[in-house]
Design a protein around this motif. Structure first.
Motif, PDB file in Angstrom:
ATOM      1  N   PHE A   1      11.104   6.412   2.323  1.00  0.00           N
ATOM      2  CA  PHE A   1      10.460   5.135   2.513  1.00  0.00           C
ATOM      3  C   PHE A   1      10.027   4.522   1.186  1.00  0.00           C
TER       4      PHE A   1
ATOM      5  N   PHE B   1       8.367   1.025  10.044  1.00  0.00           N
ATOM      6  CA  PHE B   1       7.092   0.973   9.358  1.00  0.00           C
ATOM      7  C   PHE B   1       6.417  -0.384   9.498  1.00  0.00           C
TER       8      PHE B   1
ATOM      9  N   SER C   1       2.720  -1.317  10.538  1.00  0.00           N
ATOM     10  CA  SER C   1       1.759  -1.895   9.610  1.00  0.00           C
ATOM     11  C   SER C   1       1.367  -3.312   9.968  1.00  0.00           C
TER      12      SER C   1
ATOM     13  N   MET D   1      -2.434  11.810   5.117  1.00  0.00           N
ATOM     14  CA  MET D   1      -3.262  10.619   5.295  1.00  0.00           C
ATOM     15  C   MET D   1      -3.633  10.405   6.748  1.00  0.00           C
ATOM     16  N   LEU D   2      -2.677  10.687   7.617  1.00  0.00           N
ATOM     17  CA  LEU D   2      -2.916  10.416   9.026  1.00  0.00           C
ATOM     18  C   LEU D   2      -3.722  11.503   9.708  1.00  0.00           C
TER      19      LEU D   2
ATOM     20  N   LEU E   1      -1.816   8.244  -4.679  1.00  0.00           N
ATOM     21  CA  LEU E   1      -1.373   6.996  -4.065  1.00  0.00           C
ATOM     22  C   LEU E   1      -2.550   6.071  -3.776  1.00  0.00           C
ATOM     23  N   ASN E   2      -3.730   6.636  -3.516  1.00  0.00           N
ATOM     24  CA  ASN E   2      -4.934   5.811  -3.365  1.00  0.00           C
ATOM     25  C   ASN E   2      -5.177   5.004  -4.626  1.00  0.00           C
TER      26      ASN E   2
ATOM     27  N   ALA F   1      -3.248   1.819  -6.258  1.00  0.00           N
ATOM     28  CA  ALA F   1      -3.655   0.446  -6.009  1.00  0.00           C
ATOM     29  C   ALA F   1      -4.756   0.100  -6.993  1.00  0.00           C
TER      30      ALA F   1
ATOM     31  N   ASP G   1      -9.220  -1.150  -2.033  1.00  0.00           N
ATOM     32  CA  ASP G   1      -8.731  -0.177  -3.023  1.00  0.00           C
ATOM     33  C   ASP G   1      -9.794   0.879  -3.348  1.00  0.00           C
TER      34      ASP G   1
ATOM     35  N   ILE H   1     -11.733   8.038   4.245  1.00  0.00           N
ATOM     36  CA  ILE H   1     -10.277   8.108   4.115  1.00  0.00           C
ATOM     37  C   ILE H   1      -9.838   6.767   3.553  1.00  0.00           C
ATOM     38  N   TYR H   2      -9.043   6.824   2.493  1.00  0.00           N
ATOM     39  CA  TYR H   2      -8.622   5.586   1.859  1.00  0.00           C
ATOM     40  C   TYR H   2      -7.156   5.329   2.140  1.00  0.00           C
ATOM     41  N   ASP H   3      -6.816   4.043   2.199  1.00  0.00           N
ATOM     42  CA  ASP H   3      -5.410   3.693   2.317  1.00  0.00           C
ATOM     43  C   ASP H   3      -4.705   3.945   1.000  1.00  0.00           C
ATOM     44  N   THR H   4      -3.377   4.082   1.090  1.00  0.00           N
ATOM     45  CA  THR H   4      -2.642   4.294  -0.151  1.00  0.00           C
ATOM     46  C   THR H   4      -1.838   3.059  -0.498  1.00  0.00           C
ATOM     47  N   GLU H   5      -1.450   3.003  -1.738  1.00  0.00           N
ATOM     48  CA  GLU H   5      -0.659   1.873  -2.201  1.00  0.00           C
ATOM     49  C   GLU H   5       0.703   1.893  -1.515  1.00  0.00           C
TER      50      GLU H   5
ATOM     51  N   ASN I   1       1.870   3.100   1.383  1.00  0.00           N
ATOM     52  CA  ASN I   1       2.046   2.607   2.754  1.00  0.00           C
ATOM     53  C   ASN I   1       1.063   1.485   3.061  1.00  0.00           C
ATOM     54  N   LYS I   2       0.733   0.736   2.007  1.00  0.00           N
ATOM     55  CA  LYS I   2      -0.163  -0.412   2.116  1.00  0.00           C
ATOM     56  C   LYS I   2      -1.248  -0.143   3.156  1.00  0.00           C
ATOM     57  N   SER I   3      -1.166  -0.550   4.364  1.00  0.00           N
ATOM     58  CA  SER I   3      -2.344  -0.277   5.172  1.00  0.00           C
ATOM     59  C   SER I   3      -2.009   0.322   6.503  1.00  0.00           C
ATOM     60  N   THR I   4      -0.882   1.022   6.559  1.00  0.00           N
ATOM     61  CA  THR I   4      -0.576   1.622   7.851  1.00  0.00           C
ATOM     62  C   THR I   4      -1.500   2.754   8.133  1.00  0.00           C
ATOM     63  N   GLY I   5      -1.880   3.448   7.079  1.00  0.00           N
ATOM     64  CA  GLY I   5      -2.606   4.689   7.244  1.00  0.00           C
ATOM     65  C   GLY I   5      -3.802   4.562   8.149  1.00  0.00           C
ATOM     66  N   VAL I   6      -4.878   3.984   7.628  1.00  0.00           N
ATOM     67  CA  VAL I   6      -6.120   4.080   8.369  1.00  0.00           C
ATOM     68  C   VAL I   6      -6.143   3.195   9.615  1.00  0.00           C
TER      69      VAL I   6
END
Lengths: 249, 525, 338
Positions: free
Chosen positions: B209, B225, B229, B472-473, B487-488, B491, C37, C59-63, C65-70
């Motif tokens: 991905f 995805f 999203s 993450m999930l 990855l956090n 950004a 961020d 829990i933070y989102d990651t770059e 997967n932009k914002s799918t995570g949380v």
């Protein structure tokens, strides 16, 4: 009461019978040779006797007790007091000779000194006492045979099964090992069931003989009878081959 | 009996944590208030755009796989069969990209190939333009994915090559040149290993991905995805990820067609292996390999390292992320252990015919491996986040479960090679000697499959350590691992922070690799 | 020795695996999922820990997967929520969660001084620290764009950039246009953008860089992207689009905080929300690279940006935008792909 009784043992693989209605009674101290070509069912027979596989039909008794029957293994191999020397010897390559020999013993006995004593004793009897610390891969063919024999005999079995154990050895070596086997058998009086397709070695070791073909017994008898039978076959073979080579001229 | 119990237990665990969650998701995607509703699927099938994207994905993964096989097999031959100097070091260097999360890799290469990257500083504008043009879309994705995934082919092929019976090659060498021997004997013997590696690479690139998103190349995973999203439409998103099933079936079919007979792999520890003498081409080949190693593998890492300087900065980042380091290592080790063991028992069950349906075993392990982490992650949440099993969901067990389900495939396949190469008589002999199955397992089977177990463990660890999505999930709040942390911070984090985290992630991925390499020194993997 | 190692390993592993449950009830904690961020949000949460002694588990989102995570996690956990608070980096997600029944109302005392248009009237979410959607303009250009309509003005042909409208705040912007202009006019606008050779970039960051390098003249970006480039000394300036009479105004996207329905630590969650909505937090988020515009009166905005009260803001309903966004995705996709 006989040591080993086989009654109408049958084994099928995918609708094909590889062993057909085999019955026989064997006693302590006997040396029985089973002769036949590969695929005649002799290895299957050994595996059924040892309890590695169940028979499809028929009954197997040891000392009068049913150990296999109804298509099931009732008494597992290690409770039958049987040992086996495999065709490929099945020495465990990652264990030393010593560990190979006392593998089974160290499950049954916890006393380390006793294990050591017994291991050394049998190693001496088969003549590999100098190789105990080595790995099987460093041994010669004959030495490997002896290790396999030692491993099989250390727990003093009632029955020893040998599945073409000598097929990969040259004639002189074979003789020496046969000598060891015979002397040990005379001394310990176990029932020896020896399976081979080479009738010379079978004739040397056996005193009672069973010749098999395609899962069936085609001849039973003592050394004299079987020898005569086999020689007649050999003679026919000779005549045929002479014809062939003569034809080429 | 105990043998069956153990194997079925592991199979049960695998079904529970791997298959049930995804099946639940799939069911939800076909069930609606009015019963079975396939309209989602019909929509997808009739949508031209979906087919285009599907074809893109297919093209991308086929190309990546083909190139990975070419590079992987070539380098495997060079590093395991020739007298090339420093081949161990090269093996290591060529495997580095595997240890880094792909998204970081993409950014790293952007620093070299991108518009304002290194290339624009050291070459002419026109070359720089070609570079940055190349480093986007299809070509960029293929380039990066090949660099990332070809080590898998290389390492597996090396493992197989090293276990060829030397006499087979020697016999052929009597009549033929090495070239012919390799083409006619060695490679055909290790064919199944190469096919397995190709399968893994194909599925990984099909599911990749991060790289295509970075390269702006529309592929299938990005589609599914987007529905997660932008719409939070789990049903549609799941439906969109189902073509993976067809891909798996295809892969299995191809595997069955080409990898017909199981090649027997046996160990010949004492035999000396024949070596290809490179003779006059030794120096040119060495120079070429050295150049590629520096250019494609060392340079990005060096760049990353320079950006992470000064060292105080690196140490500062490390001391800030100690907790993540600990989590990464522990989760990686336990996850890899659990996946290896599960895969081993399922593999044992399959190869001894205790698990009857070999095909379905192969299918399901591939299935849990290939299904997007988002789908399996959400499946795990919906299955385990309830009053009864919240002790699993609220602890790291859930991540372990996810890892186990995903990577069972690896050890299932690799350990099966080992199991198949043990003659059945070895186990039977132990049985007659009075050993129960567990004892035989401990004393005979496990030691004899040690190498394969270790190899699977290492591969699984590396995969676990670089995986961010599943963590993450599912990881409980307040915890993270290095890959997630990295990855956090990608950004808007500062360059030096990202670079130091990248370096630390790389080092931590190597944690078990180095002792394993030392342990296997002299022996071949 | 072997047994010892095994025991050691087990005794290390078991507590590790389970520690999150055992500690759970003893300490006061709050669980927050964060889409802002991490570099910016983490210091704020640390400050909250320091001030209240409540442990924050985030829990933070990651770059990537932009914002799918949380968001996905919040939705998937609906039946047995684990999170107390969600800190969204824009209000649309908060609206989505409200519509999915995942949030519950909470009217924080600190929300009173936040203008009504930046919060849900029932308290399902409250906005704070905002981004504005502004033009970043290269200073070398004599003329400046003034309106979003300049994207389709032939005078700017081939000179402007916009980030991929399938992701992030650009999607929101286009959706806002759909609510203001209606489908026909917006589609027409999109088509004309194509004719005007507007470049589509991957992200607002890339757009800002392209303008800063002088490759393009202007782009619509988030205000923090523009502020960063100014701070880096790039020759760019900020223009607030559509400020004139009769024009649509500038789109403002505040951060939004929501209380999760069924939050396991509701009290602590409310405390965290109070903290996030305080002027102090806004002050923190206005500083440095984060550069968000405070919504409370009297909190200083970043020096490069105007006060919120001095910006003519786009008059929109975030609820409507949230609905529109789902509708227009296929349209946007088609638009991108052709």
């Amino acid at each position: 009461m006989s040591l080993l009784e086989l009654k109408n043992i049958t084994k099928m693989y995918k609708d094909k019978s590889v062993l057909d209605n085999f019955s026989e009674t064997m006693e302590r101290g006997e040396r029985i040779a089973i002769i036949g070509h590969s695929g005649c069912g002799k290895t299957t027979l050994l595996r059924i006797i040892s309890g590695l596989i169940p028979p499809y039909e028929g009954e197997l008794k040891i000392n009068g007790k049913i150990v296999s029957g109804n298509g099931k293994v009732i008494v597992p191999p290690y409770k039958r007091n049987i040992s086996m020397v495999f065709q490929d010897l099945a020495l465990w390559p990652h264990l030393s000779v010593e560990e190979n020999i006392n593998f089974g013993l160290s499950i049954k006995i916890k006393n380390k000194n006793e294990i050591k004593r017994k291991t050394e004793e049998i190693a001496k009897q088969v003549g590999i006492e100098n190789k105990l610390k080595e790995k099987p891969s460093t041994l010669s063919g004959g030495e490997k045979q002896r290790v396999a024999l030692a491993r099989a005999l250390i727990s003093n079995p009632d029955i020893l099964l040998m599945d073409e154990p000598l097929s990969s050895l040259d004639t002189m070596l074979k003789l020496k090992i046969l000598e060891t086997i015979l002397s040990l058998q005379r001394e310990r009086r176990f029932l020896l069931i020896f399976v081979s397709h080479q009738f010379h070695e079978a004739l040397t070791i056996g005193e009672r003989f069973i010749i098999m073909e395609k899962g069936r017994v085609i001849k039973r008898g003592n050394r004299k009878e079987v020898k005569a039978y086999l020689e007649s076959i050999e003679k026919r073979f000779k005549i045929e081959t002479e014809k062939l080579s003569g034809g080429e001229k | 009996m105990e043998k069956k119990t153990v194997i079925y237990t592991f199979l049960g665990i695998f079904v529970l944590i791997g298959i049930l969650p995804v099946v639940a998701m799939l069911l939800k995607s076909v069930l609606s208030k009015n019963g079975i509703d396939l309209s989602l699927y019909l929509n997808i099938l009739s949508n031209k755009h979906q087919w285009t994207v599907f074809f893109n994905s297919f093209k991308l993964s086929i190309t990546t796989t083909a190139l990975s096989i070419a590079f992987g097999v070539l380098s495997a031959i060079l590093f395991s069969k020739t007298n090339l100097p420093l081949k161990r070091l090269f093996t290591f260097i060529f495997s580095i990209p595997l240890f880094i999360p792909s998204y970081l890799n993409a950014v790293l290469w952007w620093e070299i190939m991108g518009k304002n990257g290194l290339m624009s500083k050291i070459t002419t504008p026109s070359i720089a333009k070609i570079c940055s043009h190349f480093y986007s879309g299809f070509s960029g994705s293929v380039f990066l994915m090949t660099i990332t995934y070809s080590p898998i082919v290389m390492l597996l092929t090396m493992a197989y090559l090293n276990s060829i019976n030397p006499s087979m090659e020697e016999a052929a060498l009597l009549t033929s040149s090495w070239k012919r021997v390799l083409l006619k004997i060695s490679i055909p013997i290790v064919k199944n290993g190469i096919i397995f590696a190709a399968m893994i690479v194909f599925l990984l690139s099909f599911g990749e991905f991060g790289i295509p998103v970075f390269m702006k190349y529309p592929v299938f995973p990005t589609e599914s995805f987007t529905y997660f999203s932008a719409f939070y439409n789990f049903r549609l998103a799941t439906a969109l990820s189902t073509p993976v099933v067809f891909i798996i079936l295809l892969v299995l079919l191809i595997e069955k067609k080409i990898a017909k007979q199981q090649t027997e792999i046996t160990e010949y520890p004492n035999a000396k292996k024949p070596v290809i003498n490179l003779k006059r081409s030794k120096i040119p080949v060495f120079t070429f390999i050295l150049f590629s190693a520096l250019m494609f593998y060392v340079l990005p890492i060096l760049l990353l390292f320079i950006k992470s300087l000064p060292l105080t900065n690196l140490f500062h980042t490390l001391s800030d992320s100690l907790e993540s380091v600990k989590n990464t290592i522990t989760l990686g080790l336990i996850g890899a252990f659990s996946a290896t063991i599960t895969g081993f028992f399922i593999g044992y069950g399959i190869s001894k015919n205790i698990i009857q349906k070999r095909e379905s075993g192969d299918f399901f392990t591939l299935f849990t491996f290939a299904i997007p982490s988002t789908v399996s992650g959400i499946g795990l949440i919906s299955l385990f986040n309830n009053g009864l099993t919240s002790f699993i969901y609220n602890s790291s067990l859930i991540v372990i479960a996810g890892f186990t389900a995903k990577y069972t495939l690896i050890s299932n396949r690799i350990t099966r090679i080992g199991i198949n190469s043990i003659p059945p008589s070895m186990e039977e002999a132990a049985e007659i000697e009075g050993a129960n199955w567990l004892y035989t397992l401990k004393k005979i089977i496990l030691p004899l499959t040690k190498k394969q177990l270790m190899a699977s463990f290492l591969i699984c660890y590396v995969f676990c350590a670089r995986e961010p999505e599943l963590i993450m999930l599912t990881l409980p709040a307040g915890k993270d691992t290095l890959s997630v942390r990295l990855l956090n911070y990608m950004a808007n984090g500062s360059e030096s922070l990202i670079a130091s985290l990248g370096i630390i992630t790389l080092l931590i991925s190597l944690v078990p690799v180095i002792p394993a390499m030392l342990l296997l020194k002299g022996e071949d993997l | 020795m072997k047994k010892f190692t095994v025991i050691l390993a087990i005794s290390l592993i078991i507590p590790f695996l389970l520690n999150s449950c055992s500690k759970r009830n003893r300490e006061k904690t709050v669980v927050v999922y964060v889409s802002e961020d991490r570099v910016f949000s983490e210091p704020v949460l640390k400050e909250f820990e320091k001030e209240t002694g409540i442990k924050v588990k985030a829990i933070y989102d990651t770059e990537e997967n932009k914002s799918t995570g949380v968001m996905n996690r919040l939705i998937a956990e609906k039946n047995n929520p684990q999170a107390d608070v969600y800190w969204a980096n824009e209000p649309i997600r908060a609206e989505v969660l409200k519509q999915k029944g995942i949030s519950q109302p909470y009217l924080s005392k600190n929300a009173r001084t936040i203008p009504d248009k930046f919060k849900d009237k029932d308290g399902y979410w409250t906005g704070f620290s905002a981004r504005a959607r502004v033009f970043i303009v290269n200073k070398n250009s004599k003329e400046k764009p003034e309106s979003i309509l300049d994207y389709i003005n032939p005078k700017w042909k081939g000179k402007c950039v916009i980030a991929n409208p399938l992701f992030g705040t650009t999607t929101t912007e286009i959706a806002a246009l759909f609510t203001l202009w209606g489908k026909e006019k917006t589609m027409d606008f999109l088509e004309k953008m194509k004719e005007n050779k507007v470049l589509i970039s991957t992200s607002n960051g890339e757009s800002a860089d392209l303008v800063a390098q002088g490759d393009y003249t202007f782009s619509l970006v988030d205000s923090d992207d523009a502020v960063n480039r100014i701070k880096q000394g790039k020759g760019v300036e900020i223009v607030y689009p559509d400020q004139k009479e009769g024009e649509i105004g500038t789109l403002i996207l505040p951060n939004a905080v929501i209380l999760i329905k069924g939050a396991p630590h509701k009290k602590e969650g409310e405390k965290l929300i109070d903290f996030l909505l305080s002027p102090e937090t806004e002050q923190m988020l206005a500083k440095e690279d984060c550069a968000q515009i405070p919504l409370h009166k009297g909190v200083n905005p970043p020096s490069q940006l105007k006060e919120i009260s001095k910006i003519k803001t786009m008059n929109i309903d975030y609820f409507e935008i949230a609905k529109k966004m789902i509708e227009i995705q296929p349209v946007l996709k088609k638009w991108i792909e052709n």
